[in-house]
Write an enzyme that holds these catalytic residues in place. Structure first.
Site, PDB file in Angstrom:
ATOM      1  CG  ASP A 157      41.455  63.230  51.270  1.00  0.00           C
ATOM      2  OD1 ASP A 157      42.149  64.177  50.847  1.00  0.00           O
ATOM      3  OD2 ASP A 157      40.714  63.332  52.257  1.00  0.00           O
ATOM      4  CG  ASP A 198      44.193  68.849  51.106  1.00  0.00           C
ATOM      5  OD1 ASP A 198      44.381  67.661  51.404  1.00  0.00           O
ATOM      6  OD2 ASP A 198      43.063  69.350  51.021  1.00  0.00           O
TER       7      ASP A 198
END
Length: 490
Positions: free
Chosen positions: A166, A370
């Protein structure tokens, strides 16, 4: 003299009128740029398969055959990435997509909350000053802490585990036994007592002081706690351990060994934080791969190949175009970039000005790239202008009712090919021309496709992973830039 002034004014007015008519004529006559969309169905649930599982050999690869990477050695690592849907029990494509959108909403809300709290926060505490666990950080979130995972070895000898990757999280952590509270995971829970390389971190060490929320146990060893936006929390010993990426070992990586992990966690054993913070994996081990990494996320409705991640110089494709990285003075986790405008159908969308995406000196606003957010969210004025331009360009397509957060949907049932307006994101120094599948996506099995963008009342815009599909997104932290290479998954 007066006649000459009138003549000059008349001439100037004529020139202005001519240029105005010329620009209007060019705008009217400019052809709409279209590209072909081949409608596909929602992707089915992927299976958990690994092409290099033979390296694990009972999860205990011979240490002599592994390459130990010292802090002075540069390396190159290639990893497979798979989507989180593979952890779901048998679900229909519609149900998987619904769960993805729910995770996505939680993810976006948490990012907005994290940024607003960081901007409102007073200057960070001085090093060495402990605040205890009462002010625990919010980092990503449990169900929405990432949409992709890989398999890597933890400890010596390496125990291979599924780990979520992530770019919106910093702390690396893994579930550890003995468990006070542990959620269900696919692999056996990591036992640090069976690892020769596991080492606790003393309370007074610089590594312990890097934590936003730390504490000490009775033996004066460092404890960590990470809280998530949905109320989930992981708590345990902060330690150093060896991580094995296929045949490359990276030693002394600071990570959380979580003995108490409560909440809505997924089936992976832990998380590899790829953010820009002080304890993320790229920050800790960056010198060992020249501070470069990249990923390419495949369109699962079009390809059965896995997504991929590369660490090292090979992560930067020659075909990439680059945009500078920006820094939020209040929050170092996210990757900020400068978005200047958007084109739809070959023309810049009027009303979308760079100021809509600008980050101010206090850290408000801006644009982040992201990996864990699926749907791109743009500030409301920019989204409305872009959406309206797309609706005009796609006026020949049959409209369908709104779906979830999508307000621009089409009925493409029975169609094998349609023409749709092009969409280009204009970053500073880099244009990102999106394939049609990156912005018109299936949402059900009935032929409904929706424009995969959404508006937000927050000043922060997020470029999500649907729009990043098929691009190799390259993070050159040494050069403080992010690159985009189309068709980068081959």
């Amino acid at each position: 003299m007066a006649d000459k002034s009138k003549l000059s004014l008349l001439f100037s007015s004529s020139i202005f009128l001519f240029l105005l008519l010329l620009s209007i004529s060019a705008a009217v006559s400019a052809p709409l740029h279209l590209q072909t969309l081949l409608p596909r169905t929602l992707p089915s649930q992927p299976t958990l398969s690994w092409t290099y599982s033979e390296l694990e050999s009972d999860s205990l690869a011979e240490i002599a055959e592994l390459n130990t990477v010292s802090s002075n050695t540069t390396l190159e690592m290639h990893l497979e990435l798979h989507h989180l849907d593979a952890f779901s029990s048998e679900e229909t494509p519609e149900r998987l997509f619904d769960l993805r959108l729910k995770r996505d909403a939680l993810r976006a809300e948490t990012i907005y909350s994290l940024v607003s709290k960081a901007v409102a926060r007073k200057p960070p505490r001085a090093p060495g000053v402990r605040s205890g666990f009462s002010s625990s950080i919010i980092s990503g979130l449990a169900q929405g802490s990432g949409e992709y995972f890989t398999r890597l070895g933890v400890g010596t000898p390496p125990r291979y585990l599924f780990m979520v990757l992530d770019t919106g999280s910093d702390v690396v952590w893994v579930q550890c036994s003995p468990c006070k509270n542990c959620y269900s995971q696919t692999d056996p829970i990591f036992d640090p007592t069976k690892s020769r390389s596991f080492s606790g971190i003393p309370c007074g060490s610089p590594l312990c002081r890097r934590l936003d929320s730390s504490g000490c146990n009775q033996r004066r060893m460092c404890l960590y706690q990470v809280s998530y936006g949905d109320g989930s929390v992981t708590f345990g010993d902060f330690s150093t351990e060896t991580l094995t990426f296929r045949r490359n070992r990276v030693g002394r990586v600071a990570l959380g060994c979580g003995h108490d992990n409560e909440g809505l966690f997924v089936g992976a054993a832990g998380l590899l934080g790829l953010g820009r913070g002080r304890l993320s994996f790229p920050t800790q081990a960056g010198r060992r791969f020249n501070r470069k990494f990249s990923y390419c996320l495949v369109d699962r409705s079009a390809s059965s190949k896995p997504s991929s991640m590369i660490f090292g110089d090979a992560a930067i494709p020659r075909t990439a175009v680059f945009t500078p990285l920006l820094t939020n003075p209040k929050l170092d986790t996210f990757y900020y970039v400068e978005l200047l405008g958007i084109s739809v159908g070959g023309a810049r969308v009027r009303g979308i000005k760079p100021s809509l995406f600008k980050m101010d000196q206090a850290g408000n606003g801006g644009v982040i790239i992201d990996s864990g957010t699926s749907v791109t969210r743009l500030t409301q004025p920019a989204y409305i202008a872009m959406r309206d331009a797309f609706r005009i360009g796609a006026s020949n397509l049959k409209r369908a009712p709104d779906f979830s957060l999508f307000d621009t949907c089409f009925d493409l049932s029975g169609k094998t090919s349609v023409k749709v307006p092009t969409v280009v994101l204009h970053f500073r120094g880099a244009d990102m021309s999106l394939p049609a599948t990156n912005y018109l996506i299936p949402v059900d099995s009935s032929g409904t496709f929706c424009f995969a963008f959404a508006g937000t009342t927050s000043g922060l815009s997020i470029i999500g992973n649907i729009q990043q599909q098929s691009f190799r997104v390259a993070f050159d932290l040494a050069g403080s830039r992010i690159g985009f290479a189309p068709r980068g998954c081959t």
